[in-house]
Design an enzyme around this catalytic site. Structure first.
Site, short mmCIF file in Angstrom:
data_model
loop_
_atom_site.label_atom_id
_atom_site.label_comp_id
_atom_site.label_asym_id
_atom_site.label_seq_id
_atom_site.Cartn_x
_atom_site.Cartn_y
_atom_site.Cartn_z
N ILE A 32 0.82 -1.21 0.00
CA ILE A 32 0.00 0.00 0.00
C ILE A 32 0.85 1.26 0.00
CG2 ILE A 32 -0.27 0.32 2.47
CD1 ILE A 32 -3.34 0.39 1.85
N GLY A 33 2.15 1.10 0.23
CA GLY A 33 2.97 2.32 0.24
C GLY A 33 4.44 2.03 0.29
N GLY A 34 4.87 0.94 -0.35
CA GLY A 34 6.30 0.69 -0.43
C GLY A 34 6.78 -0.58 0.25
N SER A 53 0.01 -1.67 10.99
CA SER A 53 1.44 -1.34 10.81
C SER A 53 2.30 -2.60 10.92
CB SER A 53 1.89 -0.31 11.86
OG SER A 53 1.11 0.85 11.77
N ARG A 54 1.80 -3.71 10.39
CA ARG A 54 2.45 -4.98 10.66
C ARG A 54 3.34 -5.49 9.53
NH1 ARG A 54 1.48 -9.75 9.27
NH2 ARG A 54 0.44 -10.11 7.39
N GLY A 96 6.33 -1.12 13.64
CA GLY A 96 5.37 -0.51 12.72
C GLY A 96 5.45 1.00 12.84
N VAL A 97 5.31 1.68 11.71
CA VAL A 97 5.44 3.15 11.74
C VAL A 97 4.22 3.88 11.17
CG1 VAL A 97 7.94 3.04 11.54
CG2 VAL A 97 6.57 3.28 9.46
N GLU A 129 0.85 4.01 11.64
CA GLU A 129 -0.38 4.47 12.27
C GLU A 129 -0.19 5.54 13.33
OE1 GLU A 129 -1.49 0.24 12.90
OE2 GLU A 129 -3.47 0.97 12.38
#
Lengths: 161, 757
Positions: free
Chosen positions: B486-488, B527-528, B714-715, B717
């Site tokens: 979803i974003g890299g 964020s897993r 995880g970063v 959220e």
């Protein structure tokens, strides 16, 4: 079903003909009739810019222009921004600056930014932000997009001999 | 698990390479869900309830079915009877009975936009015309639209058979819109508040807001004569789509193949399903593949935004410390139970050490769309309340708001409200980073200018991941994974594999595959993915290393435990001058002759999740005449564990800040008294544009997570947790007025500053 109209136009430099219903937008024609799915539908009412294309030198939201209006026009879409395998400086800058996350808004941003750089090769940050205010991005907070456009503007600078 | 010390010089981790899917996305070639083209494809559209609360008396689809070009019409009657079972879908769970009813309403329309029927036709325009021919007879009922109103005993009931799940599993005597009541308590909050030097007591409200992903929901399905179903869709979790569709359609899970297309944003909103079973049923009835798309109004009215909330906080200080807290949180769940009030209750106090507390949470149904997860679901609204109360308390004792947070900060070993001790975390480091930042050290001067700070916490998730890493003869590796990118994440997973194997990042080809092609993967949520799928990637890489070492040991006739693998080199020495060496590249090239293909595999249920903290500072300027709030400067510090690809970590933070600023200043579902959303377009639902924001500075604080081989936390959220309160605190600093209700829109600012409210 309404009768379909024959339209002759130029898309990304190629002579193109298609049939469309009067109610079909340029976005529908591109995506559903011509298989050019790079322009995206985010809102279908001109508010998100994901479907931006350059029509006769002006950036427009293709969801708000009718297909029949392409008669005799020159259209550039995201598919026509790169020169073959050679990416446009904007595309390269978007990659290097990580200016995309999900990527759905990216074609619209690159098309809008290209229209900006075509009209003003050296915009400042405020002008970039102002010009791109019609393109919504929900992932990046715009920081890296604005940086990428400014970087591409710098890269396009012709060195003084 | 041992943590690789951050002082270790990683070769790949911490660099900023171009993402594997980048070129396709900047050239318009990437295939998103709506881009799919299939032979004989039909177009589906969904009819939605115009009423927020109505009994469905009858649905007559006969006129629509007679239209030439209309090949199928479906209503709830076409679904098999659903079971009353709960499925976990990552960051939220769903009851199959309610999910089935939400996908196509059965007896009642519970919110405006609730789907009631769908058609498939040869063109999208024809499908839309056909919707106008469907006759639905409604018995309109009074709607309930405010969370506090919905909790009243005399409120209109969404369901006569819903009772409150009370503390200890008891059930309320009368039916209620309060689906459940939960409580966390510790110490003696009443006594602590009685003895406090300073007590702050306030009520706070936030409005329902949407994740605002730019890509509308979409699904394309084909139901084959042999009973197999293929679904192309935009989702955060292909496997969870498969499980949900199988449950709703009562279809064998192995007969369903879900192909995750590129996804145009989700933020939690693409965890539940809406269109997939509808597209499947339309395909079954028509015998052709069917693509169903939402338009933007459908997305606002018919998908899953996040809760509007009411939060009451009573906070006491004693000798500069937070001595006691009592709080009540009531969260809108929408039409069916399942608001994130539990997470809000558990995260609210998490940045601090507070011994005496009582937190009561209420999950409340009302006539609005069923909420879905939205980035750290439940935590931002709780922080909006608590971090403002904290700000007032700090001001009351003349303390610096950051130093006050530092003095009260949680750290390793501190107990959460659940009683669980914190592992190694970095809240103090985040506060200190902001204290030390050029931003915080700069003056903030001028009329109607102010500065605010806030902290936030999010748990982060672990869950299940599976990956396969197949070595190619040319020394590259095909990384096959099932986590939506979803974003890299293709980049962040490829980087971890390259690091593990000691080969080039460019030599990893990462691909996201469908549910038939890899083992189970839970959603890209919580964020897993970089954490848990990253852990799987590391293990698959170690599997490859082990296989290569075993081959070398066999060939050299030495014990395998004496063979070493480092930076792509495989070596053995007897310590007396005899030395043997091979390499990853050589083993890859000669694999066919030396035992066959080398494939690394890993599947796991990840443990060792590291929670994340974030502290933000923002400067604002308020125009007292127009009420417009301008963000002058923003800096976010976050404990990111180890930043695998710092650019995408920064991007997560910057994007979350933008969403948080929108939530604070402009965004809201604006309903009329009948429950009609009046601003269901991107023109009227006002998300931030590039012109509304400055550059967003980030400080990546790296406190490696001891539970991950590369220290990953995880970063994605936690950075949306602080902005709501930080902005509100800055506006309070600028105006001397405390805004306790979101959004702090121009109208509200003008009303407050000019006494017009």
């Amino acid at each position: 079903m309404a009768r379909r109209t024959h339209v002759t136009t130029s898309i990304n430099g190629l002579p193109t003909e298609f049939l469309c219903e009067p109610r079909q937008s340029v976005l529908e024609v591109l995506r559903d009739e011509l298989g050019l799915t790079g322009a995206k539908e985010g809102c279908n009412n001109g508010n998100c810019g994901a479907c931006a294309v350059i029509l006769n030198g002006r950036v427009v939201n293709s969801c708000c222009v009718l297909g029949v209006e392409l008669e005799g026009a020159e259209l550039t879409t995201i598919e026509g921004i790169a020169d073959g395998e050679k990416l446009h400086p904007l595309q390269q800058a978007f990659l290097e600056e990580a200016a995309l996350q999900c990527g759905i808004c990216t074609p619209g941003f690159i098309v809008s930014a290209k229209a900006l750089l075509d009209s003003d090769p050296h915009p400042d940050e405020h002008k970039v932000r102002f010009w791109l205010a019609g393109n919504l991005c929900r992932c990046t907070g715009y920081d890296k997009i604005v940086r990428a456009v400014l970087k591409a503007a710098d890269a396009a600078e012709t060195p003084v001999p | 698990m041992t943590t690789t010390d951050r002082s270790t010089n990683y070769r790949i981790i911490g660099t900023r390479p171009v993402r594997p899917d980048g070129v396709e996305k900047v050239t318009g070639k990437a295939q998103y869900g709506a881009d799919i083209r299939l032979p004989g494809l039909l177009h589906g559209r969904v009819l939605r309830s115009p009423h927020a609360h109505a009994r469905i008396v009858a649905i007559d689809t006969s006129e629509a079915e007679k239209m030439p070009g209309v090949l199928a019409v479906v209503t709830h009657r076409d679904f098999p009877a659903a079971r009353d079972v709960v499925q976990e879908i990552g960051e939220s769970s769903v009851n199959a009975l309610e999910l089935s009813d939400n996908v196509l309403a059965s007896r009642k329309a519970l919110y405006r936009g609730h789907a009631v029927a769908a058609v498939a036709a040869t063109s999208v325009h024809l499908a839309e015309e056909a919707l106008t021919k469907i006759r639905v007879e409604y018995q309109v009922l009074p709607p309930v639209l405010d969370v506090r109103d919905a909790m009243r005993e005399d409120a209109p009931l969404l369901s006569e058979t819903r009772f409150t799940k009370e503390l200890g599993g008891a059930r309320s005597e009368k039916p209620s819109n309060i689906a459940s009541h939960l409580r966390f308590q510790g110490g003696n909050p009443d006594a602590a508040l009685e003895e406090a030097d300073v007590v702050i007591e306030r009520e706070y409200r936030t409005k329902m807001v949407h994740q605002g992903y730019i890509e509308p929901h979409n699904s394309t399905a084909t139901w084959n004569a042999d009973g197999t179903i293929t679904i192309w869709t935009s989702t955060q979790g292909a496997f969870s789509v498969r499980a949900q569709v199988a449950e709703i359609l009562r279809h064998p899970i192995s007969s369903i193949r879900v192909i995750p297309m590129e996804i145009g944003g989700g933020f939690g909103g693409k965890l539940p399903i809406y269109l997939d079973p509808v597209a499947a049923l339309l395909s079954k009835k028509s015998g052709r593949p069917v693509k169903v798309l939402m338009n933007r109004t459908d997305v606002f009215e018919g998908s899953g935004p996040t809760s509007g909330t009411w939060v009451k906080v009573k906070l006491g200080l004693k000798d500069g410390k937070i001595s006691g807290v009592k709080a009540e949180l009531a969260y809108e769940a929408g039409a069916y139970p399942g608001s994130p009030v539990g997470a809000g209750s558990m995260t609210m106090l998490a940045p601090y050490v507070i011994d005496n507390f009582q937190i009561d949470g209420y999950d409340v149904v009302l006539n609005k769309p069923k909420v879905a997860a939205y980035r750290a679901p439940g935590s931002p609204a709780a922080a909006f309340a608590f971090e403002q109360a904290l700000d007032e308390a700090a001001r009351a004792i003349g303390a610096d708001p950051l130093q006050f947070r530092l003095d009260n900060s949680a750290r390793e070993g501190s107990r959460m409200v659940t009683g669980a001790p914190l592992a190694k975390v970095g809240h103090e480091e985040c506060v200190q980073a902001i204290l030390d930042s050029p931003h915080y050290k700069s003056p903030i001067e001028g009329p109607y200018r102010g500065r605010g700070v806030a902290s936030g916490y999010w748990f982060n998730g672990g869950m299940q991941s599976s990956v396969v890493a197949a070595v190619n003869p040319d020394g590259t590796v095909n990384l096959i994974e099932g986590s939506t990118d979803i974003g890299g994440t293709r980049a962040s997973l490829a980087m971890q594999l390259a690091e593990t194997l000691g080969i080039r990042y460019e030599d990893i080809h990462a691909t996201v595959v469908d549910t038939d092609s890899v083992g189970h993967n839970d959603v890209t949520g919580g964020s897993r993915t970089t954490f848990a799928s990253g852990m799987a990637v590391y293990q698959a890489g170690m599997d490859i290393r082990q296989q290569m070492c075993e081959r070398a040991a066999r060939e050299w006739n030495v014990p395998v435990d004496k063979v070493e693998y480092e930076d792509g080199r495989i070596t053995w020495t007897d310590g007396e001058g005899t030395f043997k060496e091979t390499s990853f590249a050589e083993q890859a090239r000669t694999a066919a002759q030396k035992g066959g293909p080398i494939v690394g595999k890993a599947s796991l249920s990840a443990r060792g999740v590291g929670g994340a903290y974030s502290t933000h500072v923002v400067d604002v300027e308020v125009d007292p005449d127009t009420g417009k709030v301008t963000i002058l400067r923003y800096t976010a510090a976050q404990d990111v564990g180890t930043a695998i690809h710092p650019s995408y970590v920064e991007g997560q933070i910057q994007g979350a800040v933008a969403q948080g600023v929108g939530w604070a200043l402009n965004e809201e579902y604006y309903f009329d008294d009948e429950g009609r959303m009046l601003n269901s377009s991107f023109l009227d639902y006002r998300m931030p544009t590039s012109l509304d924001l400055p550059m967003i500075d980030t400080i990546l604080v790296e406190v490696p997570n001891p539970g991950h081989p590369y220290g990953v936390r995880g970063v994605g959220e936690v950075p949306i947790v602080p902005p709501l309160a930080a902005v509100a605190n800055a506006i309070a600093d600028a105006t001397g007025r405390r805004f306790t209700e979101l959004p702090i829109s121009p109208r509200r600012v003008v009303e407050e500053l000019h006494g017009l409210a």
